[in-house]
Write an enzyme that holds these catalytic residues in place. Structure first.
Site, PDB file in Angstrom:
ATOM      1  N   PRO A 260      28.611  45.937  46.005  1.00  0.00           N
ATOM      2  CG  PRO A 260      30.275  45.434  47.581  1.00  0.00           C
ATOM      3  CD  PRO A 260      28.818  45.238  47.292  1.00  0.00           C
ATOM      4  CG  PHE A 261      32.869  43.605  44.478  1.00  0.00           C
ATOM      5  CD1 PHE A 261      33.838  44.585  44.338  1.00  0.00           C
ATOM      6  CD2 PHE A 261      32.782  42.933  45.683  1.00  0.00           C
ATOM      7  CE1 PHE A 261      34.712  44.887  45.372  1.00  0.00           C
ATOM      8  CE2 PHE A 261      33.642  43.224  46.729  1.00  0.00           C
ATOM      9  CZ  PHE A 261      34.609  44.209  46.569  1.00  0.00           C
ATOM     10  N   GLY A 263      30.393  41.004  40.433  1.00  0.00           N
ATOM     11  CA  GLY A 263      29.974  39.680  40.859  1.00  0.00           C
ATOM     12  C   GLY A 263      30.896  39.179  41.949  1.00  0.00           C
ATOM     13  CD  GLU A 265      35.345  34.988  43.296  1.00  0.00           C
ATOM     14  OE1 GLU A 265      36.493  35.076  43.768  1.00  0.00           O
ATOM     15  OE2 GLU A 265      34.706  35.988  42.894  1.00  0.00           O
ATOM     16  CG  HIS A 289      35.465  37.226  35.816  1.00  0.00           C
ATOM     17  ND1 HIS A 289      36.736  37.497  35.368  1.00  0.00           N
ATOM     18  CD2 HIS A 289      35.513  37.350  37.176  1.00  0.00           C
ATOM     19  CE1 HIS A 289      37.513  37.776  36.397  1.00  0.00           C
ATOM     20  NE2 HIS A 289      36.795  37.690  37.505  1.00  0.00           N
ATOM     21  CD  GLU A 290      32.226  36.958  39.314  1.00  0.00           C
ATOM     22  OE1 GLU A 290      32.789  36.287  40.200  1.00  0.00           O
ATOM     23  OE2 GLU A 290      32.588  38.122  39.034  1.00  0.00           O
ATOM     24  CG  HIS A 293      36.515  33.525  40.195  1.00  0.00           C
ATOM     25  ND1 HIS A 293      37.844  33.558  40.568  1.00  0.00           N
ATOM     26  CD2 HIS A 293      36.169  34.825  39.950  1.00  0.00           C
ATOM     27  CE1 HIS A 293      38.276  34.805  40.552  1.00  0.00           C
ATOM     28  NE2 HIS A 293      37.287  35.596  40.169  1.00  0.00           N
ATOM     29  CD  GLU A 312      39.757  37.971  40.402  1.00  0.00           C
ATOM     30  OE1 GLU A 312      39.327  37.775  39.234  1.00  0.00           O
ATOM     31  OE2 GLU A 312      39.040  37.860  41.410  1.00  0.00           O
ATOM     32  CG  ASP A 369      39.098  45.645  49.967  1.00  0.00           C
ATOM     33  OD1 ASP A 369      39.135  44.424  49.729  1.00  0.00           O
ATOM     34  OD2 ASP A 369      38.050  46.238  50.273  1.00  0.00           O
ATOM     35  CE1 TYR A 377      38.996  40.758  38.695  1.00  0.00           C
ATOM     36  CE2 TYR A 377      40.523  42.103  39.962  1.00  0.00           C
ATOM     37  CZ  TYR A 377      39.338  41.386  39.880  1.00  0.00           C
ATOM     38  OH  TYR A 377      38.524  41.299  40.978  1.00  0.00           O
ATOM     39  NE  ARG A 551      35.973  48.765  45.521  1.00  0.00           N
ATOM     40  CZ  ARG A 551      36.742  48.082  46.374  1.00  0.00           C
ATOM     41  NH1 ARG A 551      36.990  48.565  47.581  1.00  0.00           N
ATOM     42  NH2 ARG A 551      37.253  46.913  46.027  1.00  0.00           N
TER      43      ARG A 551
END
Length: 597
Positions: A260-261, A263, A265, A289-290, A293, A312, A369, A377, A551
């Protein structure tokens, strides 16, 4: 003032009361049953407490079979009344001097963290696949735990799977299958529950550096290894910025497209969507980005989901510093500008709920969520860019490095961060404090006056070409030969709202957008096609919505379809067919979008 000892606010999304009794270590034994689509297991939980009478864990969609003390005494547990999206509290009495418990459990079809995929839903089409997604509060749906980001623990796991499959976790991982189907995992650094992960499939490994490698289905591995060949270079760039990487290895796992994403982390093993594999490494800033994290989020963690921006905002800022080191300032400027566009779009979408555009959120009695938006972010990143501009990069970098060192393997809430910021960076300087305007940035909606407004110089050249196109210059004659996917994305975003299907057809014939292998560009193009009712893109749209579970892409496309009666009917039909391909996180969001339509 010792900021490391200030108590955190109570987490509204967990039944656990870690101040009374908390988990410090777990040894799990798990059996993955694909035939019945369930995980059966037990966990030996080590607790820390001061003569507490009970310990409370979080469960949701789990069957808890029994609880036994280390002395072999079975204890009678109770479950609190179920609450929407939170599940239940598992209340376990603690006989005197009890610091270890064994909990026997198994998952159910309601265990929303798990997605069981048939062979047809994988790249290889031969073997089934399982993966978990624990963030934000779904770890409790596959393991009993204190499901709060403020609770950290170490763990081991013995996992049994079919012998033709390989399991991986957010831990030390095997690089190849064995003959027994039994594997041992160990995570020596304490992590919060949302970073627990498990994936099981027909997987192979390829190294891409001394500390970095890629796992993927064998049919996808060569392409994945090529795409992520810069992982080690990114790791070195990150360490040069903010200190040593403290997790051992940094590996990547390419999941099926239903993930669903972009990434996730998970420590030592980032989960990534195949939609970032474009063939030209143009979308790999997501890997930066990951990786970032590993410091902001995994090392210093938001104490509650109300403080999500601390994870974020720092990570987006850090990601773009990594990409600036690797690709130069002009490239990082493009990322900042695209992110700023996303933020402005989010502000527009949230006009009816301005309170949700604050950095520090108020999510009590709401699914966390709902707080996972571009506000955390991109507004978080802008705030840090603002601070950097105030004090200078050298001083700001020293502050960030000290922040990570001071609070490593701890949780951080917003109020405590503000105290640390004022003490270590603003340092009692009244003028700096006024210019920092921390209260407005963190606790007020929208953006304060004078907030940075990124604008990439390379995008000005894109806009010049767009003006030529609008004046009648054929697309083939535009100067686009050196454009990256970011420049093309800006071009598509900047097209006029009232663009016609005929104009889209001319663009498509020249550039082949409908056949693009770049998911970011294709998603933006399909959004234009839906709004302009461009029929040639209809098969690509249906294919994309049916097979991609990310998503970020699906919500705008479904939302656009829902603007007309015909589009609404189409959206409902596609969703019914596609739903088995979506993880519960995506399916739940889209079901809410379509509800009542």
């Amino acid at each position: 003032m010792d900021l490391t000892n200030i108590p955190h606010p109570i987490d509204p999304h967990s039944f656990s009361q870690p101040a009374q009794a908390r988990i410090t270590h777990v040894d799990w034994e798990l059996t993955v049953d694909f035939d019945n689509q369930k995980i059966t297991g037990k966990g030996n939980y080590t607790l820390a407490h001061h003569a507490a009478s009970e310990v409370i864990l979080d469960v949701h969609g789990l069957t808890v079979q029994k609880v036994v003390t280390s002395a072999g005494q079975e204890v009678v547990f109770t479950l609190t009344p179920a609450k929407p999206f939170l599940g239940q509290g598992l209340v376990i009495p603690l006989p005197e001097n009890t610091c270890r418990l064994t909990i026997f459990f198994e998952t159910t079809p309601a265990s929303a963290a798990l997605q069981w995929l048939a062979p047809s839903q994988t790249a290889g089409k031969l073997h089934p696949f399982l993966f978990t997604q624990s963030q934000a509060i779904l770890a409790r749906t596959w393991l009993p735990c204190q499901d709060s980001p403020s609770v950290r623990f170490t763990y081991t796991a013995r996992v049994k799977v079919p012998v033709h499959l390989l399991p991986l976790m957010s831990a030390e991982n095997p690089e190849q299958k064995n003959a027994t189907g039994e594997y041992f995992f160990q995570m020596e650094q304490p992590i919060p529950s949302y970073l627990l992960s498990l994936a099981v499939g027909d997987l192979a490994f390829a190294p891409v550096g001394e500390r970095c490698g890629v796992y993927a289905e064998p049919v996808s591995l060569p392409q994945a290894a090529h795409e992520f060949a810069q992982a080690e270079e990114m790791l070195l760039a990150a360490e040069a910025l903010y200190g040593p990487y403290l997790w051992g290895r940094y590996d990547l796992l390419v999941l099926p497209p239903s993930f669903p994403f972009g990434g996730m982390e998970n420590p030592r093993l980032t989960f990534v969507t195949p939609t970032i594999i474009a063939g030209d490494r143009s979308l790999t800033s997501l890997i930066a980005h990951e990786l970032a994290h590993s410091w902001s989020g995994n090392l210093v963690t938001n104490a509650t989901w109300n403080d999500f921006w601390l994870n974020e905002g720092f990570t987006v800022y850090f990601e773009r510093r990594i990409m600036e080191k690797l690709e130069g300032p002009a490239y990082a400027e493009m990322l900042h500008t695209l992110g700023y566009q996303d933020l402005l779009h989010t502000f527009e979408e949230m006009k009816g709920t301005p309170g949700d555009t604050r950095l520090r959120l108020s999510l009590e009695n709401r699914d966390p969520d709902e707080g996972l938006t571009e506000i955390a972010y991109e507004k978080g990143n802008l705030f840090l860019c603002h601070l950097e501009q105030l004090v200078g990069r050298k001083k700001f970098d020293a502050f960030v490095s000290y922040y990570f060192r001071t609070f490593q393997f701890q949780s951080m809430d917003t109020a405590r961060f503000v105290l640390f910021l004022e003490k270590e960076l603003l340092n009692g300087n009244q003028e700096l404090q006024e210019k920092a305007n921390t209260q407005a940035w963190i606790y007020q909606p929208g953006l304060p006056p004078g907030a940075p407004a990124p604008r990439a110089a390379l995008f000005e050249k894109v806009e010049a070409q767009l003006r030529l196109w609008q004046a009648g210059t054929p697309t083939a004659e535009l100067q686009t030969g050196t454009w990256s996917s970011h420049e093309w994305l800006h071009f598509l975003r900047a097209l006029p709202e009232n663009i016609s299907a005929n104009q889209l057809e001319a663009l498509d014939q020249a550039c082949g957008f409908t056949e693009s292998g770049n998911a970011e560009l294709l998603a933006q193009w399909l959004l234009l096609a839906v709004k302009a009712d461009y029929p040639p893109a209809a098969p690509a749209l249906e294919e994309f919505l049916t097979h991609v579970g990310r998503r970020k892409f699906l919500v705008p496309l479904y939302t656009a379809l829902l603007q007309t009666p015909a589009g609404t009917q189409k959206a409902q039909q596609i969703f019914q067919r596609a739903r088995p391909n979506y993880h519960a996180v995506t399916a739940g969001t889209l079901a809410g979008l379509l509800k009542g339509r």
